[in-house]
Structures are given as C-alpha cells and as structure tokens.
Design an enzyme around this catalytic site. Sequence first.
Site, PDB file in Angstrom:
ATOM      1  CE  LYS B  98       9.551  48.079  17.786  1.00 21.18           C
ATOM      2  NZ  LYS B  98       9.051  48.568  19.078  1.00 21.18           N
ATOM      3  CD  GLU B 120       8.714  43.012  24.504  1.00 23.17           C
ATOM      4  OE1 GLU B 120       9.668  42.555  25.168  1.00 23.17           O
ATOM      5  OE2 GLU B 120       8.732  44.145  23.998  1.00 23.17           O
ATOM      6  CB  SER B 387       8.356  53.597  12.928  1.00 23.22           C
ATOM      7  OG  SER B 387       7.071  53.097  12.615  1.00 23.22           O
TER       8      SER B 387
END
Lengths: 254, 407
Positions: B98, B120, B387
């Site tokens: 991210k 969010e 991830s």
Amino acid sequence: MINKSLIGYLPAGFPTVDRGISAMLAMADAGVDLIEIGFPYSDPVMDGPVIQRASDIALAGGVRAADVFRTVEAVAATGTPAVVMLYWNLVEQYGVDAFARDLASAGGSGLITPDLIPEEAGEWLAASDRYNLNRIFLVAPSSTGERLAWTAQHCRGFVYATAVMGVTGARAESSTSAPTLVERLRKVTDLPIGVGLGVSTGEQAAEVASYADGVIVGSALVRCLLDADQPAGEAALRALVTELATATHSARES
Amino acid sequence: MTAVHPFAFEAPLPDSSGHFGRYGGRFVPEALIAALDELTVAYHAAKKDPDFLAEYDRLLRDYAGRPSRLYHARRLSEQAGAEIWLKREDLNHTGAHKICNVLGQALLTRRMGKKRVIAETGAGQHGVATATAAALFGLECVIYMGEVDTERQALNVARMELLGAKVVPVTTGSRTLKDALNEAFRDWVANVDSTHYVIGTAAGPHPFPALVRDLARVIGAETREQFDGLPDAVAACVGGGSNAIGMFHAFVPDPTVRLFGFEAGGDGADTPRHAATLTGGRPGVLHGARSYLLQDAEGQTIESHSISAGLDYPGVGPEHAWLRDTGRAEYRPVTDTAAMEAFKLLCATEGIIPAIESSHAVAGALSIVPELTAALGRPPRIAVCLSGRGDKDVSTAAHWFGLLHDQ
C-alpha cells in the site's frame, strides 16, 4: 412545471410502506407541489445521517421496488406530481427500460439521479424519451460553466442545484453559494431550477424561493417522522409543510 | 530496471472516459467531477514530469525500501511440488504494498496544492500507509474505518493515531470497509476544495482505478525484471484488487503467463458468507464505478464476510471485471480455512508470518499446482505476491488456532 414550488422528499417504506404513503398524502394535502420519493439504498453516499437512518429503517422493513411503485401510484393519484430519487444501481439491476416503463405506468413523472452524470446515462436518456419521463440531473457549486450547460442540456422537468458542497441534511446557515450557482445556471438554461440541501425552515424556504423556482426539502421532513410516533409525527410533518409551502408560495406574488 | 518507468507506462485501457469495456466510469455526485478532473490532469502531467518521477523513485527507494525482494521459497516449494517465488511486499515500510500507492497520491496531493487527506481502511494497512505519508508530507489526515474493523484491528488504530491521524469509527450500515468508503465519499463531497481522497484500492471513479494500478504496477514490473525468464503463473489475493492488478499488469501482454486472482471465499463461495465478488457477484454500480459486486436481486449491496478485513469488501476494481470477462485472468475463491492453513504453512516452512490477505494468494497458488503441473508436464514456476506481513493478524491467528487459552 414548477414555479415557486415546494418539493418535499420522503423515502418510500419509511417507517412502513403504508405509513410512508399516508405521510406523503398528508404532505400533498398540506401544500407540497411535488413529491420526491426516495428509493432506499444500502449505500447512499449523497445522504447525511437523517436520511440514512430513515433509509435503513425502510430497508430493514424489506422495502422493494414494487413498494416504491405502489407509493408513486398513491401519490400520483392525488394529482401531485411524483418523482423518484434513487442511486443508479437500483435502476440498472431492475433494467433501465423496465424501470422507466413501470415508473411511467405508476404515474411517476421522472427520476432524480444523484450519482448519475449525463456521460454515463445513455440508456436512461433513451428510456426517458421513450416513456416521456423527466430526468433530473444534479449540478453543484463546483461544476464548471461548461458542465452546467452540458448537464442542464440533458435535464428535463427541472435542474437540481445542490446549494452546498456536502451531503443532505438541515443546516442552520443558508447557503451563499446557491444564489451564485442559480445565476450561473440561468445563463445556460431556461429550465426551472430547484435548490436543495440544507433547507429546514420557512425563513430559509422564502430566501431560496426568492431566486430559485423550486425549494427542495428532505431531511427536515424526515426528521418529523423519525422523532415521533405516527399521529404526532404526521402532525409535525403537516405543520412544517404548511410553513414551508406558505413561505415558498409567498414568493409567487413578489 | 525497465526502460519505461512503471508509473509512466501508458496503458491502452481505460479509455479517455475511464472505461474498461463496460466497466469503470464515473458514477458519482456531480459535486466531485471537478475534483476528479483535476486529479486526472495532475496524474497525467506527473507521469511526464521527470522531477515528479525522480522524487517518487527516491521515496520508493530510500523511504519505502524498494525494490522489494523476489524470494525463492525453497521449503514451501518442496512441500508444494512447485517452484514458488514470493514477491516480498511485506518487507516494504509499513508492511505492505500500500505504501507505493499512498506515496504517489501524497505527491499528487501536494502538486494539487491540497493540505488534507482522507482515506478509508479495512484491515488498517491502507490507513496506516496514508497516515504515514501524511506525516511525511505534513498533511492533515482523517481515516474512516468501520467500527467492526477498529475492533478486530485495534493495533492498527493505535498505529494511525501515533502517526498523527484522526481515526473515525464508522457506525453506519455493516460497519466495515464499504461503509468506511461511503463515509469517506461524504467527507470528500463536503471538503473537496481542501482535501484529496486517497482511495486505497484500484476501484472507485475514474481516474482512481488507473491511477492506483499505475502506482502499484511497480510490483509486477520488478517481478518481471527479477524473475529468471517468465513464470508460468502469477498469483495474488483480490479484495478491491490493488496488489493483484499491480502484480498482473506487467504480465498481461505475456500469453504464456497465467494470471490468478484469489478472492476471499469466507465460509465458502457457495454459502452466503464470503467476499468472492468475481465468483459470486454480478455487474453493477457501487462506489463510483461499474464492476462486479455482491448484491441482491434489486441491487442492494450484500454484506461480505471474510476472516481477512482487507478482503472483506463486496466490490472489486473494474479492471479485474474486464480481465475476468475477457478470460485473461482467472479468479477463484479461497476459504478462510484454506487461507489459515497456508498462513500456518508459510510460518512453519519459511519463517514468514504473512498477512491473512496474502495467505489467500499462497493458498491459491498451492491449489493450482496439480493442474499447472498436468498442463505443463513439469512442476510449475509460480510468482506469488506476498502483499503484506502478518503482525497485525497475530491475534486473529492465535484465536483461530486456539493458542490463547484464557480467552
């Protein structure tokens, strides 16, 4: 279609389908000129807490498209025009043409589509022509002049001007951006202009009616029914609609 | 590295109106259109701006720790009967892929002259990443997080607050990721002049699916460079789908490379409790774009369920819908149970505690070994996007495996 008119919003199925219809008939009786019937949705991103709560109550009660059409039919039977306000996925899943057909046959006069812009509205433009329905897109203070013209050009019935940048809900302050927005819109369209988002009192309604053609009120009406049980809630609703309608209509003479 | 900068890459899709075939587009209030146009302009200008690219590269290298490693997981491979390579996004600063997205969007925020960011978050990884970038750039930061998620990811709430963000628990609807998105959209409509909405996945209205993909694209572009030849398959977990699209995109033009996205199957994609949107959903409009979503017959969103907060979302990015329909990528569900078995296996064989999200990709990769072996006539070589790291999930895992005796 609208000339210093009061446009009142309530979601269908709130608090129940029948009581919602009864409340809308009371609004029509108390002087509302057009009723905006909300089709409750699970993810209402344009709505503030009051309408969200009402929608959640309606959804928990199991409101369906058929109930929305029954509500439209009941309102239209009074002679007060009924438009449906909904988020686009509900139309897409029903089928755009089928929705337009069933809305028209229930006597509805059109749709307000807060999350649909004309660029994505190809099917709806065709269906609304086919069934002679009004299509009310929204414009906002942030819209460029080019977009105001483009959006108004695709509207029929009236243009919905969102007075403030934000979600639905009563606001104490009246909007300073709304008169400017209406003025900008007048330059690009001859359609009537309804102004919504934030109006809750007669004073605010009179102010909006001084420059707009339609005064749109939602959350303040919903709150009447949220805060009380049926007889008291409907009485409060009648009283507020009378106040708002009187204030709005008083602008007709001036 | 690659000749073309992964972010500066010009993809054929979406088209200029933001569509991937019938998917994508903009289904938002008109009030947001000006901001989306502004973002589109800033993003396309940034792609061509050498100063922007240089600063983004510097941040990715010196701050996030890129390029991330591609690691041959030998003991896992032995157990799997395949050659499994892990793209170690878990080693990035903040512990997941991210960070690449938020650093890029924070740079764009500054470029647009905005001083406030909102986001969010589901599992909290994107919220932590956004709070991190906000601290780095001196931006005000508000994070919307479903109340249910603030409870199951309490440590991440503390991390965001330590980083100076305000975390707002969302109490409407199902009180999970989709409701956090609704609330973030509501904030954005009201504050769009001062605020950039850092959407955390390759979903939402145009240009977000393309922007977030391009910022995540470095994952697959690096993997392609690092891999000896081409893998037979790449695998990634899919919630909204940012790590998956980032992993897939550089391989889309390679017809021999099969692309596998593994969705959260929850209790099973044939039960009502799952988040396998591309398996069990159908096309519709949610959160600004047309894509697959979990919905009832009339189009009301159905609540999703997954042990993994980061995959617990009833929608998916529109490019995945396109890749699914065209058959270029394959999407399959992985149950909570299978994901947790893979979680444990990776801990035990490699000494890596993966995020439960990423465990879905590992489990999925293990599940495709037999069919790939049969098709290829040899053990397959699979690149798996790991991830994120699993520190945030230790409490969930401890409960799942019955390791907490007093609770």
